[in-house]
Design an enzyme around this catalytic site. Structure first.
Site, PDB file in Angstrom:
ATOM      1  N   GLU A  30       2.887   7.632   1.749  1.00 52.51           N
ATOM      2  CA  GLU A  30       2.713   6.303   2.357  1.00 52.51           C
ATOM      3  C   GLU A  30       3.681   5.281   1.778  1.00 52.51           C
ATOM      4  OE1 GLU A  30      -1.131   4.402   1.751  1.00 52.51           O
ATOM      5  OE2 GLU A  30      -0.811   3.070   3.469  1.00 52.51           O
ATOM      6  N   ASP A  38       0.878  -1.172   0.000  1.00 57.10           N
ATOM      7  CA  ASP A  38       0.000   0.000   0.000  1.00 57.10           C
ATOM      8  C   ASP A  38       0.916   1.224   0.000  1.00 57.10           C
ATOM      9  OD1 ASP A  38      -1.967   1.884   0.610  1.00 57.10           O
ATOM     10  OD2 ASP A  38      -2.550   0.983   2.520  1.00 57.10           O
TER      11      ASP A  38
HETATM   12 MN    MN Z   1      -2.914   3.720   0.933  1.00 52.51          MN
HETATM   13 MN    MN Z   2      -2.864   2.593   3.881  1.00 57.81          MN
END
Ligand code: MN
Ligand code: MN
Length: 300
Positions: free
Chosen positions: A286, A98
């Site tokens: 992220e 992610d």
């Molecule tokens: Mn994400």
């Molecule tokens: Mn995430």
């Protein structure tokens, strides 16, 4: 404790794909481009590279912090002078990576982007077995505040599990009291969100929702609703998906009624867009990070 080899390998494979797609998207995003083209490009690149999307590509603009993906036939484009978060999820056999990047077309917001990136860098440096969630949150908060900005207090990083984006534990971006600690072998989506100092510094749910996931078995009346649900469970398990991914699954004339029943029966849950509560711009960075005995290993 030894970390299972298959887990590491498949997460690394997902991480490599996610990183490549993120960088390709960073180069692709421009003012005026249709958002749906960005979503579809990211998702098809993931598949081409041998992964599957772990969730629909999120393209969240300005005060929208997260969870916007294009609905079918989306006509929206990237506005001028905007700040754009691209958030990508990849899985290989359920092992998820992610990652997100912010692209900025407004010179007033570049500090937001660099602060989110610096907070993420700091997070990667401090993540290690035994670190308390309280300490983690306090460090991220301080990193952001020192630069004259504000973290979004109700968006957090998260433990990642197999076929699970949010596997229970949260990594806060502000100080709060918690006895929870980071452990060896855990994998986290680490994601500071940053806004301006005079913002509310939290998100609220917006009206729109284009991301859904399977929640719970319920009895269904409409045979087309049943058919849609079987497709969802078979293809996405409990991972998030979007209506764009369901085309051709039932006749177009039956889709609306069938999908409505899945929502009204709470078989599916929806993820509304998250909007900064005072309408201020938001940046995000992220990475997916594996916690080894020696510290955090960035997989994306
Ligand atoms: Mn994400
Ligand atoms: Mn995430």
């Amino acid at each position: 404790m030894t970390i299972p080899e298959e887990l590491v390998q498949k997460h690394q494979q997902a991480g490599k794909i996610a990183k490549e797609v993120r960088e390709e998207m960073r180069r692709t995003v421009c003012e005026g481009i249709p958002i749906i083209d960005l979503c579809e490009k990211a998702e098809s690149l993931i598949r081409k590279k041998g992964g599957k999307p772990a969730f629909p590509c999120n393209v969240s603009i300005n005060e929208i912090a997260a969870h916007y993906t294009s609905p079918r036939q989306d006509k929206r484009t990237i506005p001028e002078n905007s700040i754009v978060k691209i958030d990508i999820g990849v899985h290989v056999d359920g092992y998820i990576a992610d990652t997100a990047v912010t692209i900025c077309f407004n010179p007033d917001y570049t500090g937001l982007v660099s602060t989110a990136e610096e907070a993420l860098k700091k997070a990667a440096e401090i993540l290690r077995p035994g670190l308390s969630m309280s300490r983690f949150g306090a460090t991220i908060q301080k990193t952001i505040k020192t630069r004259g900005f504000k973290p979004i207090s109700n968006l957090t990083g998260h433990l990642i599990g197999r076929y699970l984006i949010h596997a229970g534990k949260s990594l806060p971006n502000v100080f709060h009291i918690s006895t929870s600690r980071v452990k060896t072998g855990e994998i986290y989506g680490v994601e500071p969100f940053v806004t301006v100092a005079n913002a509310a510094g939290r998100v609220k749910n917006g009206k729109e929702a284009h991301i859904f996931r399977y929640s719970k078995h319920r009895s269904l009346k409409d045979p087309y609703a049943k058919r849609l649900l079987n497709y969802v469970k078979k293809n996405f398990q409990a991972l998030p998906f979007t209506e764009r991914w369901l085309q051709g699954c039932v006749p177009p004339s039956r889709f609306k009624t069938a999908f409505s029943e899945l929502l009204s029966s709470k078989t599916l849950i929806s993820y509304p867009v998250f909007i900064e509560a005072s309408g201020k711009p938001v940046a995000q960075a992220e990475h997916t990070i594996l916690v080894t005995k020696d510290g955090g290993l960035v997989l994306t």
